[in-house]
Design a protein around this motif. Structure first.
Motif, PDB file in Angstrom:
ATOM      1  N   ARG A   7      -1.725  -5.790  32.522  1.00 45.02           N
ATOM      2  CA  ARG A   7      -3.012  -6.311  31.337  1.00 45.02           C
ATOM      3  C   ARG A   7      -3.038  -7.840  31.282  1.00 45.02           C
ATOM      4  O   ARG A   7      -4.635  -8.178  31.203  1.00 45.02           O
ATOM      5  CB  ARG A   7      -1.751  -6.543  30.348  1.00 45.02           C
ATOM      6  N   ASP A   8      -2.746  -8.858  31.587  1.00 45.45           N
ATOM      7  CA  ASP A   8      -2.666 -10.294  31.986  1.00 45.45           C
ATOM      8  C   ASP A   8      -3.113 -10.651  33.325  1.00 45.45           C
ATOM      9  O   ASP A   8      -3.811 -11.580  32.844  1.00 45.45           O
ATOM     10  CB  ASP A   8      -1.400 -11.007  31.471  1.00 45.45           C
TER      11      ASP A   8
ATOM     12  N   TYR B  51       6.074 -15.291  29.863  1.00 46.92           N
ATOM     13  CA  TYR B  51       6.899 -14.418  28.921  1.00 46.92           C
ATOM     14  C   TYR B  51       8.290 -15.306  28.976  1.00 46.92           C
ATOM     15  O   TYR B  51       8.821 -15.075  30.116  1.00 46.92           O
ATOM     16  CB  TYR B  51       6.357 -13.302  30.413  1.00 46.92           C
TER      17      TYR B  51
ATOM     18  N   ARG C 178       1.620 -18.347  35.966  1.00 46.04           N
ATOM     19  CA  ARG C 178       2.256 -17.394  34.941  1.00 46.04           C
ATOM     20  C   ARG C 178       4.349 -17.989  36.030  1.00 46.04           C
ATOM     21  O   ARG C 178       4.261 -17.861  36.527  1.00 46.04           O
ATOM     22  CB  ARG C 178       1.478 -16.042  35.116  1.00 46.04           C
TER      23      ARG C 178
ATOM     24  N   ILE D 113       2.636  -6.304  30.283  1.00 53.25           N
ATOM     25  CA  ILE D 113       2.443  -7.659  29.361  1.00 53.25           C
ATOM     26  C   ILE D 113       1.775  -7.456  31.174  1.00 53.25           C
ATOM     27  O   ILE D 113       0.192  -8.421  30.665  1.00 53.25           O
ATOM     28  CB  ILE D 113       2.750  -7.358  28.719  1.00 53.25           C
TER      29      ILE D 113
ATOM     30  N   ALA E 189       0.549 -19.083  31.613  1.00 52.14           N
ATOM     31  CA  ALA E 189       0.907 -18.324  30.210  1.00 52.14           C
ATOM     32  C   ALA E 189       2.732 -17.965  30.975  1.00 52.14           C
ATOM     33  O   ALA E 189       2.693 -18.559  31.749  1.00 52.14           O
ATOM     34  CB  ALA E 189       0.977 -16.849  30.047  1.00 52.14           C
TER      35      ALA E 189
ATOM     36  N   ARG F 283       3.727 -15.548  25.481  1.00 53.34           N
ATOM     37  CA  ARG F 283       4.128 -14.551  25.823  1.00 53.34           C
ATOM     38  C   ARG F 283       5.746 -13.704  24.685  1.00 53.34           C
ATOM     39  O   ARG F 283       6.386 -13.604  26.362  1.00 53.34           O
ATOM     40  CB  ARG F 283       3.553 -13.833  26.915  1.00 53.34           C
TER      41      ARG F 283
ATOM     42  N   ARG G 296      -5.802 -13.386  33.811  1.00 50.37           N
ATOM     43  CA  ARG G 296      -6.663 -13.816  32.985  1.00 50.37           C
ATOM     44  C   ARG G 296      -5.734 -15.911  32.657  1.00 50.37           C
ATOM     45  O   ARG G 296      -6.419 -16.165  31.573  1.00 50.37           O
ATOM     46  CB  ARG G 296      -5.957 -13.551  30.904  1.00 50.37           C
ATOM     47  N   TYR G 297      -5.131 -15.617  33.232  1.00 49.30           N
ATOM     48  CA  TYR G 297      -3.844 -16.978  33.300  1.00 49.30           C
ATOM     49  C   TYR G 297      -4.015 -18.201  34.013  1.00 49.30           C
ATOM     50  O   TYR G 297      -3.735 -17.464  35.218  1.00 49.30           O
ATOM     51  CB  TYR G 297      -2.437 -17.101  32.711  1.00 49.30           C
TER      52      TYR G 297
END
Ligand SMILES: *Cc1c(COP(=O)(O)O)cnc(C)c1O
Length: 402
Positions: A164-165, A127, A172, A161, A125, A148, A168-169
């Motif tokens: 929360r993430d 950001y 980053r 964010i 991800a 994102r 998940r990845y």
């Protein structure tokens, strides 16, 4: 369908074009006159912030390199396009940026695309600030990583964010403009770095409008904020304050050597012309030897901000040579730019999709080549402009966010 009446494969374009122009979005190419003191004095539309694109030392360096190596690099860097000029510029840039090594790219756009697409991919991800330059967004798309988008300079939201993430990845990356190109404000890098460190994310800072200008040594927003050592990947361009063309990716050796192998826009494009490398090197030496250039352009910008506000214009908070003057609607902005032009003052009119709807503006960019008298002439034409000045309605922090 009759074979003798072929369907026009571009038929779709007429409706698209009609729609585009009906929105007042058509832009035209107009040739600029050659360099010369008169023609560039009242040009407030270039990114040549330090006036180096026509500095005789920079021009001579480009000519000399062209005589030695020819006009083109002839091949990509990894094949045979990398010359002594590239090698010397990479070494100078690495020393200037305080990094182990630097990769060169044909443009800043290519540098961002290449850097992002080589460090993240699908399952990762990125950001990004919603006002980041388009090429960072394009880099994320090219990489296949999840995009994102975070509201402008909203570190609280970024923290949420990221939390929360969590988990998940695979990898980053937080990617921001050090200095935002249309608003001239800075990313809050100390907070961004702290968040990245807490979450184990990489950071990428695009110094396109920072290099040569911000920080004591002109190293950019990272130096201004004293986070030079905390940023993972620095991307820069040779095409703004350095006055030529080209891009670079700066960082640790293990990172840059990987980018050089993996970044499509570097691997599959011809290396930048040796003349550009030599010009950038000469410009970089001037940046270091003549800090008075950046001091002057900052002072001119302060004068313009102050006087434009006094004349009733909405001028968002920013620092340095980019001074946005908000107008609001695209056509009013165009009319204002046109009006200034008839008085010999050239200023960029910026409309959607480059900026969000309702925030069309003049983007005044100052240069060390401008005199106080030239800036005062711009202020006077703004004072006399027939376009009604909008209220505080369109302050950028009230803009729509996605
Ligand atoms: C101009 C710009 C670029 C692209 O640089 P080029 O060298 O012109 O391709 C990248 N990022 C930002 C923020 C820019 O303003």
């Amino acid at each position: 369908m009759k074979a003798d009446q072929p369907v026009d494969p571009l038929a779709w374009l007429d409706a698209e074009w009609a729609d585009w122009t009906a929105q007042g979005l058509e832009r035209r190419l107009t040739p600029r006159r050659p360099h010369g003191r008169e023609s560039s004095l009242l040009d407030f539309s270039s990114n040549d912030y330090l006036g180096l694109s026509d500095d005789s030392r920079v021009i001579d360096a480009a000519i000399e390199a062209t005589r030695r190596f020819g006009t083109g690099a002839r091949a990509s860097a990894l094949v045979s396009g990398w010359t002594e000029e590239h090698e010397a510029l990479a070494a100078d840039l690495a020393a200037f940026e305080g990094v182990e090594t630097v990769a060169l790219a044909p443009t800043g756009y290519a540098a961002n695309l290449g850097a992002i697409a080589s460090v993240v991919g699908s399952g990762d991800a990125v950001y990004v600030d919603r006002l980041n330059h388009a090429c960072l967004m394009d880099g994320v798309r090219l990489s296949g990583a999840a995009l994102r988008v975070v509201p402008h300079n909203d570190v609280t939201r970024l923290a949420e964010i990221l939390t929360r993430d969590e988990g998940r990845y695979r990898r980053r990356l937080i990617a921001v403009d050090g200095v935002f190109s249309m608003d001239g404000d800075l990313a809050p890098l100390p907070k961004v770095c702290a968040l990245a460190e807490r979450h184990g994310a990489m950071t990428l800072v695009d110094e396109a409008h920072g290099t040569g200008l911000f920080g004591r040594g002109g190293r950019g927003a990272r130096e201004y904020w004293d986070v030079m050592e905390r940023v993972t990947i620095t991307v820069g361009t040779l095409s703004k304050a350095l006055g030529t063309l080209g891009g670079f990716v700066a960082g640790e050796r293990r990172l840059v050597r990987y980018v050089v192998q993996r970044a499509g826009p570097l691997v599959y494009s011809t290396a930048l012309p040796p003349a550009c490398a030599a010009a950038a090197r000469a410009a970089l030496a001037i940046v270091q030897a003549e800090p008075e250039r950046r001091i002057k352009v900052f002072a001119l910008a302060e004068r313009l901000r102050h006087e434009a506000r006094r004349a009733g214009w909405v001028v968002p908070e920013s620092l340095g040579p980019i001074v946005p003057i908000l107008v609001g609607e695209a056509d009013a902005t165009m009319r204002l730019a046109q009006e200034l032009k008839t008085k010999g003052v050239v200023v960029g009119a910026i409309r959607p999709p480059t900026v969000p709807r309702g925030t069309a503006r003049l983007r005044v960019s100052l240069s060390a080549r401008h005199s106080i008298e030239a800036v005062d002439r711009l202020i006077e034409t703004l004072r006399q402009a027939a376009i009604p000045k909008i209220g505080a309605l369109q302050e950028p922090n009230q803009r729509r966010t996605t």
